[in-house]
Design a protein around this motif. Structure first.
Motif, PDB file in Angstrom:
ATOM      1  N   LEU A  37      11.799   3.891 -48.204  1.00  0.00           N
ATOM      2  CA  LEU A  37      10.930   4.423 -47.155  1.00  0.00           C
ATOM      3  C   LEU A  37       9.953   5.360 -47.855  1.00  0.00           C
ATOM      4  O   LEU A  37      10.300   6.479 -48.222  1.00  0.00           O
ATOM      5  N   VAL A 299      14.308   7.666 -49.615  1.00  0.00           N
ATOM      6  CA  VAL A 299      13.135   8.214 -48.941  1.00  0.00           C
ATOM      7  C   VAL A 299      12.306   8.972 -49.970  1.00  0.00           C
ATOM      8  O   VAL A 299      12.771   9.967 -50.537  1.00  0.00           O
ATOM      9  N   PRO A 316       6.537   7.734 -40.857  1.00  0.00           N
ATOM     10  CA  PRO A 316       7.282   6.490 -40.993  1.00  0.00           C
ATOM     11  C   PRO A 316       6.794   5.425 -40.012  1.00  0.00           C
ATOM     12  O   PRO A 316       6.125   5.733 -39.023  1.00  0.00           O
ATOM     13  N   LYS A 319      10.176   1.697 -36.702  1.00  0.00           N
ATOM     14  CA  LYS A 319      11.591   1.371 -36.890  1.00  0.00           C
ATOM     15  C   LYS A 319      12.304   2.330 -37.833  1.00  0.00           C
ATOM     16  O   LYS A 319      13.542   2.351 -37.888  1.00  0.00           O
ATOM     17  N   ASP A 320      11.554   3.152 -38.565  1.00  0.00           N
ATOM     18  CA  ASP A 320      12.148   3.982 -39.609  1.00  0.00           C
ATOM     19  C   ASP A 320      12.396   5.432 -39.198  1.00  0.00           C
ATOM     20  O   ASP A 320      12.921   6.219 -39.999  1.00  0.00           O
ATOM     21  N   ARG A 323      16.103   6.363 -39.562  1.00  0.00           N
ATOM     22  CA  ARG A 323      16.485   6.470 -40.963  1.00  0.00           C
ATOM     23  C   ARG A 323      16.007   7.788 -41.560  1.00  0.00           C
ATOM     24  O   ARG A 323      16.744   8.446 -42.309  1.00  0.00           O
TER      25      ARG A 323
END
Length: 333
Positions: A37, A299, A316, A319-320, A323
Motif C-alpha cells: 500500500l 504500508v 489510500p 478498499k484500502d 488495511r
C-alpha cells in the motif's frame, strides 16, 4: 493487521529522497505482505479514467497539431491563452531545465519544500539559499522559487509578485486549492509550473506544463524538441482537462478523504501539521520507528531527512482504508 517488532531497523536512506520507492521497499522489507500500500506520494488514488492513446498513435510520432490541441485544452483549464503554455514531460523536467535556461546565478527557495528545486539549481552552478517564506524579501537573489500550495506542509502563499527577479511558482498541487493559482498572471518574470499526473492520478504518463509569457514559453518548449510528450500524455491530457465535471467531483471527494485520513492519523497518535487534500503531513516523536513498523506491514509512507519527527501520508484507495487503519494501530505497539 499486527506488525511484528523488527529485529533490526533497515537503513532508511533509500526513502528520504522522494516517495514511490517500491522496489527499495521490497528489498528492505522482504517479509512485508503484498501488495504494498504505497502512500509515499501525493497521487490521486482514484485516477481519471477517460480516453487513452490508440494503438495507431503509439506506432507513430506525435503530430504537432495534437500537441497544440493538448496545450489549448490545458490553457483553457488554467485560464490562460495557449501561446503561454508549453507541454513538457512532467513538471520535474521543467523545474530542472529552468535554471540553465534562465541563466540566473543565485536563487532563494521558500523552504522547507520539494528538494528537487534546490538540487536543480545547485547542479546548474547557482548559489542556493533555502529560507523561510517570510525571509524571501530580505534575501538578494536573481530568482525565487515557491511551491504553492507547498509540499510537504501544504503552506499557502498569497503575496506572489516577481518584482525585479524571476519568480517560479510550482503549482503541482494547485488543483486542490485552485483559488491560489497565479497562472493567469504568468508573464514578464513570473513563471508557473503545473503537473498533470498528481491530481488526475496518472503520474506515469509524465505530463506537465510551463506557463510564461509567449516568447519564453516558446523557448522552454523548444528545449524539449518537436515531440516533448508521449501519445499517452497527449490523449489523456487533452481529454482530461476538458472534463470539468470530473475535476469538480474529484476535488470534493479528495477533501472528504483528506478529512477522513486526518481523523485516522489523529486516533493513531499523530499530530496533523498540514498538507493538501492529496497528502497529509503528520508528526510523532517516534516517526522513524513508525515508518519501519508500517513498512513491515506493507504500508509505505514518506520520511524526511531533516525532519525526523515527520511522516507524509498519501490517500489510500477505497478498499484500502481498513488495511491502513489496522497498520496504524499495529505501528503503535
Amino acid at each position: 493487521m499486527s506488525v511484528s517488532a523488527p529485529s533490526s531497523d533497515p537503513n532508511l536512506e533509500d526513502f528520504l529522497r522522494h516517495g514511490g520507492r517500491l522496489a527499495a521497499a521490497r528489498r528492505a522489507f522482504p517479509d512485508a505482505p503484498a501488495p504494498w500500500l504505497d502512500l509515499s506520494t501525493g497521487i490521486n488514488p482514484r485516477p481519471w479514467k477517460g480516453a487513452r492513446a490508440t494503438a495507431a498513435s503509439l506506432t507513430r510520432l506525435p503530430d504537432p497539431d495534437e500537441i497544440a490541441a493538448l496545450e489549448a485544452a490545458a490553457a483553457a483549464a488554467f485560464g490562460v491563452t495557449p501561446d503561454r503554455v508549453a507541454a513538457v514531460p512532467g513538471a520535474e523536467a521543467a523545474l530542472r531545465a529552468l535554471p540553465r535556461l534562465l541563466g540566473a546565478r543565485s536563487v532563494a527557495i521558500a523552504s522547507p519544500t520539494y528538494g528537487a528545486h534546490a538540487e536543480a539549481w545547485r547542479l546548474a552552478g547557482a548559489k542556493v539559499q533555502c529560507v523561510a517564506p517570510g525571509e524571501l524579501a530580505g534575501v538578494a537573489s536573481e530568482a525565487v522559487v515557491m511551491v504553492n500550495p507547498n509540499n510537504p506542509d501544504g503552506a499557502r502563499h498569497d503575496d506572489l509578485e516577481p518584482g525585479d527577479r524571476w519568480l517560479i511558482v510550482d503549482e503541482s498541487f494547485v488543483e486542490t486549492a485552485p483559488e491560489l493559482s497565479v497562472a493567469a498572471r504568468a508573464g514578464h518574470r513570473l513563471i508557473v509550473l503545473r503537473s498533470f499526473g498528481k491530481f488526475y492520478g496518472l503520474a506515469g504518463v509524465r505530463l506537465g506544463f510551463v506557463i510564461a509569457e509567449p516568447g519564453l514559453a516558446a523557448r522552454i518548449g523548444a528545449q524539449f524538441g518537436d515531440w516533448p510528450v508521449s501519445a499517452e500524455a497527449i490523449a489523456a491530457g487533452t481529454a482530461a482537462y476538458a472534463d470539468s465535471a470530473w475535476r469538480e467531483a474529484a476535488a470534493a471527494r479528495l477533501t472528504k478523504d483528506a478529512a477522513r485520513l486526518d481523523a485516522m492519523l489523529t486516533r493513531a497518535g499523530f499530530d496533523i501539521l498540514g498538507g493538501t487534500s492529496l497528502f497529509r503531513l503528520a508528526a510523532t516523536p517516534d516517526a522513524a520507528r513508525r515508518f519501519t513498523a508500517l513498512a513491515r506491514g506493507g504500508v509505505l509512507t514518506r520520511p524526511f531527512p531533516d525532519q525526523p519527527t515527520w511522516l507524509r501520508f498519501g490517500l489510500p484507495k477505497p478498499k484500502d482504508w481498513p488495511r491502513l487503519q489496522a497498520a496504524l494501530e499495529g505501528s503503535r505497539r
